[in-house]
Design an enzyme around this catalytic site. Structure first.
Site, PDB file in Angstrom:
ATOM      1  N   HIS A 129     -32.146  -8.153  11.380  1.00 58.30           N
ATOM      2  CA  HIS A 129     -31.086  -9.156  11.256  1.00 58.30           C
ATOM      3  C   HIS A 129     -30.930 -10.017  12.512  1.00 58.30           C
ATOM      4  CE1 HIS A 129     -27.267 -10.854   9.891  1.00 58.30           C
ATOM      5  NE2 HIS A 129     -27.344 -10.166   8.781  1.00 58.30           N
TER       6      HIS A 129
ATOM      7  N   GLU B  99     -34.060 -12.804   6.707  1.00 57.30           N
ATOM      8  CA  GLU B  99     -34.178 -11.351   6.577  1.00 57.30           C
ATOM      9  C   GLU B  99     -35.043 -11.005   5.370  1.00 57.30           C
ATOM     10  OE1 GLU B  99     -29.908 -10.041   6.357  1.00 57.30           O
ATOM     11  OE2 GLU B  99     -29.707 -12.180   6.720  1.00 57.30           O
TER      12      GLU B  99
ATOM     13  N   HIS C 259     -24.323  -4.128   4.360  1.00 59.99           N
ATOM     14  CA  HIS C 259     -25.119  -3.730   5.539  1.00 59.99           C
ATOM     15  C   HIS C 259     -24.890  -2.282   5.976  1.00 59.99           C
ATOM     16  CE1 HIS C 259     -26.582  -7.722   5.725  1.00 59.99           C
ATOM     17  NE2 HIS C 259     -25.754  -8.253   6.591  1.00 59.99           N
TER      18      HIS C 259
HETATM   19  C1  GLA Z   1     -26.106 -11.431   5.891  1.00 57.86           C
HETATM   20  C2  GLA Z   1     -25.340 -11.887   4.707  1.00 57.86           C
HETATM   21  C3  GLA Z   1     -24.233 -12.813   5.098  1.00 57.86           C
HETATM   22  C4  GLA Z   1     -23.387 -12.223   6.206  1.00 57.86           C
HETATM   23  C5  GLA Z   1     -24.274 -11.835   7.368  1.00 57.86           C
HETATM   24  C6  GLA Z   1     -23.515 -11.122   8.461  1.00 57.86           C
HETATM   25  O1  GLA Z   1     -27.045 -12.297   6.318  1.00 57.86           O
HETATM   26  O2  GLA Z   1     -26.168 -12.513   3.750  1.00 57.86           O
HETATM   27  O3  GLA Z   1     -23.423 -13.070   3.986  1.00 57.86           O
HETATM   28  O4  GLA Z   1     -22.694 -11.102   5.739  1.00 57.86           O
HETATM   29  O5  GLA Z   1     -25.275 -10.985   6.944  1.00 57.86           O
HETATM   30  O6  GLA Z   1     -22.444 -11.845   8.910  1.00 57.86           O
END
Ligand code: GLA
Length: 393
Positions: free
Chosen positions: A220, A358, A146
């Site tokens: 997100h 997402e 991220h």
């Molecule tokens: C995304 C990832 C997860 C996790 C979340 C944040 O959705 O796919 O594995 O890292 O973000 O906690």
């Protein structure tokens, strides 16, 4: 587009926001096409360095209300009607800016420069290798997640409200410097949130660069359509418009295999209750600690919106349908929520009390020759559109 002129709603909004200080009122402006719809801009709080952070409240003619802040280009809350017309906030998050400053779960955030994982934090463009910080290690295997330790969810964007006909929104801009978190090229990013009178809530990202780079800018939000953040999302029904998911290794990095969903607990090609199969003894679910995978969307064509997901809470009847111009959707079932984040109204967010849907390019796309390209070059414009359509049935 109308300029923001009429000083309506400001007092009510500040009363609703615990961090809205007295001195923010003179700066607050609003306008609205009716008593019940409009746009309000006010102060959400201050950054540790003292910069003022705005929050925008968008309201439509059906009473839906979205709050978006300049910090992290975050969706703070979204009030949605149920089948009886009762409004409730269907997102996890915090009441105050201070909560988001320390948030580690990406609640409501705009995530970038590259949403999801990059294996070992390494990738190459035109034969040159780049190294990014590794800030995550599922299965004990380090990766970049991220956007790094200070991704787009942790920077202050510049917001500007707008109204046009039956919609209102906020456009947020951020210039990500060359080398930020290890990424090459200065990336100029524009994210727009729009709320329409037909109950569409749209998130859209555009970006240009001055040098070749990789990107995957992702929204997100964590959803619980019941409006009660204490309940599990295991009772929600989900349909994904996909026949294949990306199998991963223990580090949640796609192996390159597009696995058929047929006959597996990954099959959401017709609606299924999320909790019905999540505990099955199935390798992908064991590796992800539940659902945490990218599904490849059926029928994606360059630039066109396709249906991606339909989520329904049987109790309240709230429905959220998602369409996108991206090739995949990450369904993350809130497996890492463990009660340590205390959010809105003092609720400690427990395991699987919210889920993320997402839309995105494939995780680790920069290292996967079969993935749609994640490279943006000077002269090109990145465009990611995601429409959330709300209804009740
Ligand atoms: C995304 C990832 C997860 C996790 C979340 C944040 O959705 O796919 O594995 O890292 O973000 O906690």
């Amino acid at each position: 587009m109308k300029p923001l002129v009429k000083p309506l709603f400001v007092v009510a909004m500040c009363a609703a926001l615990s961090s809205c200080s007295d001195d923010s009122s003179p700066d607050s402006t609003s306008s609205g096409s009716s008593e019940s719809s409009g746009l309000v801009e006010s102060e959400f709080g201050k950054m540790p360095g003292g910069e003022s952070v705005k929050i925008f409240t968008l309201t439509n003619t059906n009473g839906m209300e979205a709050k978006v802040t300049e910090y992290g280009a975050i969706l703070v809350s979204l009030q949605v009607p149920d089948k009886d017309g009762n409004l409730a906030d269907v997102t996890h998050g915090y009441d105050t800016l201070e909560g988001w400053l320390t948030n580690t779960s990406y609640f409501g955030a705009t995530v970038g420069r590259f949403g999801n994982r990059i294996a070992h934090g390494k990738f190459s463009i035109d034969g040159k290798e780049y190294s990014l910080v590794t800030n995550n290690d599922p299965g004990g295997i380090p990766c970049h997640l991220h956007g790094g330790t200070k991704g787009y969810d942790k920077v202050l964007w510049k917001g500007e409200g707008f109204e046009s006909g039956s919609e209102r929104g906020v456009k947020l801009t951020y210039v990500s410097p060359d080398g930020e978190e290890g990424y090459p090229g200065t990336l100029t990013v524009e994210v727009t949130y729009t709320l329409t009178d037909s109950n569409d809530f749209v998130w859209e990202a555009k970006a240009t660069t001055d040098a070749p780079t990789v990107l995957n800018i992702v929204h997100h939000s964590y959803w619980n359509l019941s409006g009660d953040a204490n309940t599990s999302i295991n009772d929600h029904e989900l349909k994904l418009f996909s026949d294949h998911y990306l199998a991963t290794d223990a580090g949640l990095i796609p192996t390159g295999e597009k696995a058929a969903v047929t006959g597996t607990p990954m099959d959401f090609s017709s609606a299924h209750v999320i909790g019905a199969r999540v505990e099955e003894d199935f390798e992908a679910l064991k590796l992800g600690g539940g659902y945490d995978h990218a599904w490849v969307l059926n029928g994606t064509k360059d630039g066109d919106l396709v249906k991606a997901a339909k989520l329904r809470d049987p109790e309240t009847g709230r429905v959220m349908e998602i369409s996108t111009n991206q090739p995949a959707i990450q369904f993350y079932g809130g497996n890492f929520l463990d009660g340590t984040a205390t959010g809105k109204g003092g609720v400690a967010y427990q395991h699987r009390t919210a889920l993320c849907l997402e839309t995105e390019n494939y995780p680790d796309a920069p290292n996967n020759p079969d993935a749609p390209s994640a490279v943006l070059r000077p002269g090109e414009t990145y465009h990611h559109k995601m429409v959330h359509s709300f209804s009740a049935e």
